[in-house]
Write a protein that holds these residues in place. Structure first.
Motif, PDB file in Angstrom:
ATOM      1  N   ASP A 146      -2.357 -10.602  -0.622  1.00  0.00           N
ATOM      2  CA  ASP A 146      -3.787 -10.816  -0.358  1.00  0.00           C
ATOM      3  C   ASP A 146      -4.322  -9.701   0.538  1.00  0.00           C
ATOM      4  N   SER A 147      -3.960  -8.448   0.184  1.00  0.00           N
ATOM      5  CA  SER A 147      -4.365  -7.281   0.961  1.00  0.00           C
ATOM      6  C   SER A 147      -4.767  -6.173   0.006  1.00  0.00           C
ATOM      7  N   HIS A 170       0.831  -1.203   0.000  1.00  0.00           N
ATOM      8  CA  HIS A 170       0.000   0.000   0.000  1.00  0.00           C
ATOM      9  C   HIS A 170       0.868   1.256   0.000  1.00  0.00           C
TER      10      HIS A 170
END
Length: 251
Positions: free
Chosen positions: A186-187, A40
């Protein structure tokens, strides 16, 4: 609270980058790593830096040395390839260490006349190393500067060409880590990040403009004396923080 911190940091570091050139990008990366997952942080940092560099390229586009672009793009392909093939997702501590080492390593640069960015082989190596470093640490400013030191280009050609190639690197970083967030970690990115990216982009433009205005008021002697020290101190802090984090994780 996290969103407010991110936006405030984007504005402050964009102003700093307008004055110091790259210190703002390092601080922004360090703050993002502290409050968000690696993937992110890379996406948001890449998006903001793409806007900042992309706007600078657009304003100076008539000065771009286009002959640099084809071999640079080829080097970029070779840099991104291993990340895609291996689905690399470095830990926060490793990113911090690489982030801090980039400016510190600039002091070890050999003095050679061979690294002229106009030469195809030099441009290829530049694309390979610079984009690879961006994917590992988020930034690569001092490394990119290395390839322009012996070039006879004027300051407008240098700034415009660097802005274009940095935009390409940051877009690659944004795309790869957006993919990594979904597939590797997986985020997925939060649904609220659409507005966050828009707001961060606007603040990056405002901060860059204001920082450029401050640069004109800064004395040349002051800039040359203090800015390199500021960047080195930030680098040392990032390396120490990353190393301490590694030892704490191993304990």
């Amino acid at each position: 609270m996290t969103i407010a911190l991110i936006l405030a940091t984007v504005l402050a570091t964009s102003i700093l980058s307008g004055v110091a050139g790259m210190a703002g990008g390092m601080i922004l990366m360090a703050v993002l790593l502290a409050v968000t997952p690696v993937a992110h942080a890379m996406v948001l940092h890449g998006f903001v830096q793409s806007i900042a560099n992309g706007s600078r390229f657009w304003f100076l586009r008539k000065h771009v040395v286009w002959e640099v672009l084809p071999p640079y793009l080829l080097g970029t392909v070779f840099a991104v390839g291993p990340f895609l093939a291996l689905s690399v997702l470095p830990s926060k501590n490793f990113v911090l260490i690489f982030l801090g080492l980039v400016p510190l390593a600039s002091h070890l640069q050999p003095n050679t006349a061979e690294l002229d960015i106009r030469k195809p082989w030099t441009a290829f190596v530049c694309g390979l190393l610079v984009v690879f470093t961006q994917l590992l640490s988020g930034t690569s400013g001092p490394l990119l500067d290395f390839f322009y030191q012996k070039s006879p280009l004027n300051r407008f050609q240098i700034v415009a060409s660097k802005a274009l190639t940095q935009t390409i690197g940051h877009l690659c970083k944004t795309g790869y880590y957006a993919y990594a967030a979904y597939v590797v970690a997986d985020s997925p990115l939060p649904s609220t990040w659409g507005w966050l990216l828009i707001a961060a982009g606007v603040l990056a433009l405002v901060g860059t403009r204001f920082g450029t205005h401050l640069l004109h008021r800064l004395q040349e002697q002051t800039f040359q004396k203090y800015v390199p020290w500021v960047i080195d101190v930030i680098g040392v802090v990032c390396v120490v923080q990353g190393v301490v984090g590694l030892f704490q994780g191993a304990a």
